[in-house]
Design a protein around this motif. Structure first.
Motif, PDB file in Angstrom:
ATOM      1  N   MET A 114      36.297  49.800  41.383  1.00 48.91           N
ATOM      2  CA  MET A 114      36.928  48.751  40.574  1.00 48.91           C
ATOM      3  C   MET A 114      38.138  48.158  41.263  1.00 48.91           C
ATOM      4  N   MET A 115      38.371  46.904  40.957  1.00 46.07           N
ATOM      5  CA  MET A 115      39.535  46.195  41.480  1.00 46.07           C
ATOM      6  C   MET A 115      40.017  45.223  40.409  1.00 46.07           C
ATOM      7  N   LEU A 116      41.314  45.072  40.319  1.00 45.48           N
ATOM      8  CA  LEU A 116      41.906  44.053  39.467  1.00 45.48           C
ATOM      9  C   LEU A 116      42.430  42.940  40.369  1.00 45.48           C
ATOM     10  N   ALA A 117      42.244  41.704  39.942  1.00 47.09           N
ATOM     11  CA  ALA A 117      42.751  40.557  40.700  1.00 47.09           C
ATOM     12  C   ALA A 117      43.356  39.567  39.724  1.00 47.09           C
ATOM     13  N   ASP A 118      44.415  38.869  40.159  1.00 48.62           N
ATOM     14  CA  ASP A 118      45.027  37.865  39.299  1.00 48.62           C
ATOM     15  C   ASP A 118      44.821  36.466  39.888  1.00 48.62           C
ATOM     16  N   ARG A 119      45.327  35.478  39.194  1.00 49.84           N
ATOM     17  CA  ARG A 119      45.144  34.079  39.566  1.00 49.84           C
ATOM     18  C   ARG A 119      45.743  33.747  40.941  1.00 49.84           C
ATOM     19  N   THR A 120      46.749  34.504  41.366  1.00 52.87           N
ATOM     20  CA  THR A 120      47.393  34.213  42.648  1.00 52.87           C
ATOM     21  C   THR A 120      46.770  34.980  43.811  1.00 52.87           C
ATOM     22  N   GLY A 121      45.788  35.835  43.525  1.00 54.73           N
ATOM     23  CA  GLY A 121      45.128  36.587  44.576  1.00 54.73           C
ATOM     24  C   GLY A 121      45.660  37.988  44.786  1.00 54.73           C
ATOM     25  N   ASN A 122      46.641  38.398  43.978  1.00 55.89           N
ATOM     26  CA  ASN A 122      47.118  39.787  44.044  1.00 55.89           C
ATOM     27  C   ASN A 122      46.001  40.707  43.572  1.00 55.89           C
TER      28      ASN A 122
ATOM     29  N   VAL B  68      34.894  37.853  45.994  1.00 58.79           N
ATOM     30  CA  VAL B  68      35.158  38.327  44.630  1.00 58.79           C
ATOM     31  C   VAL B  68      36.543  37.867  44.176  1.00 58.79           C
ATOM     32  N   VAL B  69      37.537  37.989  45.032  1.00 62.79           N
ATOM     33  CA  VAL B  69      38.905  37.575  44.684  1.00 62.79           C
ATOM     34  C   VAL B  69      38.946  36.066  44.417  1.00 62.79           C
ATOM     35  N   GLN B  70      38.247  35.281  45.200  1.00 69.45           N
ATOM     36  CA  GLN B  70      38.229  33.829  44.974  1.00 69.45           C
ATOM     37  C   GLN B  70      37.631  33.500  43.605  1.00 69.45           C
ATOM     38  N   GLN B  71      36.554  34.164  43.235  1.00 69.04           N
ATOM     39  CA  GLN B  71      35.969  33.954  41.906  1.00 69.04           C
ATOM     40  C   GLN B  71      36.930  34.414  40.815  1.00 69.04           C
ATOM     41  N   ALA B  72      37.568  35.558  41.028  1.00 73.54           N
ATOM     42  CA  ALA B  72      38.527  36.075  40.047  1.00 73.54           C
ATOM     43  C   ALA B  72      39.658  35.080  39.833  1.00 73.54           C
ATOM     44  N   ARG B  73      40.155  34.512  40.908  1.00 69.22           N
ATOM     45  CA  ARG B  73      41.240  33.523  40.802  1.00 69.22           C
ATOM     46  C   ARG B  73      40.810  32.335  39.939  1.00 69.22           C
ATOM     47  N   SER B  74      39.555  31.951  40.050  1.00 67.96           N
ATOM     48  CA  SER B  74      39.093  30.765  39.316  1.00 67.96           C
ATOM     49  C   SER B  74      38.881  31.032  37.830  1.00 67.96           C
ATOM     50  N   ILE B  75      38.677  32.295  37.445  1.00 69.86           N
ATOM     51  CA  ILE B  75      38.423  32.565  36.029  1.00 69.86           C
ATOM     52  C   ILE B  75      39.545  33.322  35.331  1.00 69.86           C
ATOM     53  N   ALA B  76      40.567  33.745  36.065  1.00 71.94           N
ATOM     54  CA  ALA B  76      41.674  34.496  35.451  1.00 71.94           C
ATOM     55  C   ALA B  76      42.278  33.707  34.302  1.00 71.94           C
TER      56      ALA B  76
ATOM     57  N   THR C 215      40.816  32.719  31.582  1.00 69.94           N
ATOM     58  CA  THR C 215      39.873  31.876  30.831  1.00 69.94           C
ATOM     59  C   THR C 215      39.073  32.649  29.797  1.00 69.94           C
ATOM     60  N   GLY C 216      38.977  33.965  29.982  1.00 72.24           N
ATOM     61  CA  GLY C 216      38.137  34.773  29.099  1.00 72.24           C
ATOM     62  C   GLY C 216      36.677  34.766  29.523  1.00 72.24           C
ATOM     63  N   ASP C 217      36.363  34.052  30.609  1.00 72.60           N
ATOM     64  CA  ASP C 217      34.990  34.002  31.097  1.00 72.60           C
ATOM     65  C   ASP C 217      34.587  35.317  31.741  1.00 72.60           C
ATOM     66  N   CYS C 218      33.294  35.577  31.742  1.00 64.74           N
ATOM     67  CA  CYS C 218      32.722  36.756  32.384  1.00 64.74           C
ATOM     68  C   CYS C 218      31.593  36.272  33.286  1.00 64.74           C
ATOM     69  N   ILE C 219      31.580  36.731  34.525  1.00 65.38           N
ATOM     70  CA  ILE C 219      30.528  36.335  35.440  1.00 65.38           C
ATOM     71  C   ILE C 219      29.984  37.557  36.148  1.00 65.38           C
ATOM     72  N   SER C 220      28.812  37.410  36.733  1.00 64.71           N
ATOM     73  CA  SER C 220      28.200  38.443  37.557  1.00 64.71           C
ATOM     74  C   SER C 220      27.915  37.813  38.915  1.00 64.71           C
ATOM     75  N   MET C 221      28.235  38.541  39.967  1.00 64.94           N
ATOM     76  CA  MET C 221      28.005  38.051  41.330  1.00 64.94           C
ATOM     77  C   MET C 221      27.077  39.015  42.057  1.00 64.94           C
ATOM     78  N   THR C 222      26.245  38.460  42.907  1.00 66.21           N
ATOM     79  CA  THR C 222      25.431  39.255  43.796  1.00 66.21           C
ATOM     80  C   THR C 222      25.901  38.981  45.210  1.00 66.21           C
ATOM     81  N   LEU C 223      26.266  40.029  45.928  1.00 68.65           N
ATOM     82  CA  LEU C 223      26.737  39.887  47.302  1.00 68.65           C
ATOM     83  C   LEU C 223      25.793  40.611  48.230  1.00 68.65           C
ATOM     84  N   ASP C 224      25.353  39.932  49.268  1.00 68.88           N
ATOM     85  CA  ASP C 224      24.509  40.535  50.276  1.00 68.88           C
ATOM     86  C   ASP C 224      25.383  40.839  51.478  1.00 68.88           C
ATOM     87  N   LEU C 225      25.648  42.119  51.698  1.00 71.38           N
ATOM     88  CA  LEU C 225      26.496  42.515  52.816  1.00 71.38           C
ATOM     89  C   LEU C 225      25.634  42.832  54.003  1.00 71.38           C
TER      90      LEU C 225
END
Length: 83
Positions: A41-49, A63-71, A73-83
């Motif tokens: 788990m990770m917590l991220a805020d609107r400023t990227g902390n 993930v941090v970029q997406q977190a910044r965009s929804i911090a 808003t109350g939105d919930c998203i799911s991401m799939t990352l191919d590493l």
């Protein structure tokens, strides 16, 4: 609250001491060799902390970029990352 949801108590204290809108990112499934395992788990805020990690590198950056965009808003998203 965060402690009741199974997060590290240090994370809960850190977020409660700061008046920010945090986004919780959690690894909920992995396959193969990954830098972070299920449950990371990770917590991220609107400023990227961030507090914690979901594996680092480009995947975590995305993930941090997406977190910044929804911090805050109350939105919930799911991401799939191919590493």
């Amino acid at each position: 609250m965060l402690i009741e949801d199974g997060l590290d108590p240090a994370l809960a204290v850190a977020t409660q001491q700061q008046e920010k809108n945090w986004v919780l990112a959690m690894v909920y499934e992995t396959t193969g060799s990954t830098p972070a395992k299920t449950g990371a788990m990770m917590l991220a805020d609107r400023t990227g902390n961030t507090i914690g990690t979901v594996g680092g590198g480009n995947g975590e950056y995305r993930v941090v970029q997406q977190a910044r965009s929804i911090a805050g808003t109350g939105d919930c998203i799911s991401m799939t990352l191919d590493l």
